[in-house]
Design an enzyme around this catalytic site. Structure first.
Site, PDB file in Angstrom:
ATOM      1  N   GLU A  79       0.812  -1.226   0.000  1.00  0.00           N
ATOM      2  CA  GLU A  79       0.000   0.000   0.000  1.00  0.00           C
ATOM      3  C   GLU A  79       0.845   1.275   0.000  1.00  0.00           C
ATOM      4  OE1 GLU A  79      -1.203   1.001   4.574  1.00  0.00           O
ATOM      5  OE2 GLU A  79      -2.364  -0.559   3.595  1.00  0.00           O
ATOM      6  N   HIS A  80       2.164   1.131   0.161  1.00  0.00           N
ATOM      7  CA  HIS A  80       3.030   2.302   0.159  1.00  0.00           C
ATOM      8  C   HIS A  80       3.545   2.655  -1.239  1.00  0.00           C
ATOM      9  CE1 HIS A  80       3.456   0.574   4.309  1.00  0.00           C
ATOM     10  NE2 HIS A  80       3.061   1.796   4.557  1.00  0.00           N
ATOM     11  N   CYS A  83       8.640  -3.745  -3.699  1.00  0.00           N
ATOM     12  CA  CYS A  83       9.089  -2.413  -3.298  1.00  0.00           C
ATOM     13  C   CYS A  83      10.486  -2.479  -2.686  1.00  0.00           C
ATOM     14  CB  CYS A  83       8.107  -1.775  -2.321  1.00  0.00           C
ATOM     15  SG  CYS A  83       7.851  -2.707  -0.799  1.00  0.00           S
TER      16      CYS A  83
END
Length: 234
Positions: free
Chosen positions: A125-126, A195
């Site tokens: 979600e980042h 990520c």
């Protein structure tokens, strides 16, 4: 010239101090156990969301300098929008939550049931890039059991949303406890985060493991049995 000045003014007004915020942007912080949603999260229909996302994604592609008249690219905004709403973020909508019907434990089965290597495809979600891994879940039944496929479906439901792995692990465990009416639940997730792998530290060798144990699984005997099952070779 005026257009160029306007562009620079717009860029200045939205400028981020990248140096100052770089570390903060990389922090993986879980704000709450519930996925953060606005009260009006479901005011729009899926089709309305798809139309809006497609327009915004078209603007992102345009800003990146991509030629949206190219045959390979012109359908991308709509494809991305449909994928977001109907597939990879479909777990946001409560209507898609699997119904885990309970059945009476007629066989009086009281030992551990383990479902391992459940495929996990989620999104950080980042950064909105993939989290890919596997989940292992187990429970010790009391009076009720649920169908095996529902264990997979519960995992997939909570994976299909922007996530933090710690939250996803606890959400799955809580849902299983509610569905099974027992505290005797264990959940472990092993995953790779793109990520971490494809940006930032660019570490392709590390993985993330999270676990949630409750009820009898808080005891070494049951926890070790669970770990032994998921680590054994097929």
């Amino acid at each position: 010239m005026k257009q160029k000045e306007t562009l620079w003014n717009t860029m200045d007004s939205h400028k981020l101090d990248i140096t100052r915020d770089e570390e903060a942007m990389d922090d993986h912080v879980m704000s709450s156990l519930d996925t953060p949603l606005r009260p009006d999260a479901f005011a729009l229909t899926d089709q309305e969301k798809i139309a809006i996302i497609a327009e915004h994604f078209k603007e992102i592609m345009h800003t990146l300098g991509l030629d949206l008249t190219d045959d390979s690219l012109k359908g991308t905004p709509l494809r991305v929008a449909k994928m977001y709403v109907k597939e990879i973020f479909s777990g946001l909508h409560p209507d898609n939550k699997p119904v885990a019907r309970r059945f009476e434990n007629k066989y009086k089965y009281s030992k551990m049931l383990v479902e391992r290597d459940i495929t996990v495809y989620s999104s950080c979600e980042h950064h909105f890039v993939p989290i890919i891994g596997k989940a292992h879940v187990a429970y010790i039944p009391n009076e009720h059991v649920i169908g095996l496929s529902k264990l997979n479906r519960i995992v997939h439901y909570y994976a299909r949303r922007p996530q933090v792995q710690e939250r996803m692990t606890m959400q799955i465990a809580n849902e299983l406890k509610q569905a099974l009416q027992t505290e005797n639940v264990a959940v472990m997730i092993e995953a790779d985060h793109l990520c971490v792998m494809s940006r930032g530290v660019n570490d392709v060798s590390s993985s993330t493991i999270t676990a949630e144990y409750s009820g009898l699984f808080d005891q070494d005997q049951y926890r070790n049995e669970f770990l032994g099952h998921i680590r054994s070779t097929k």
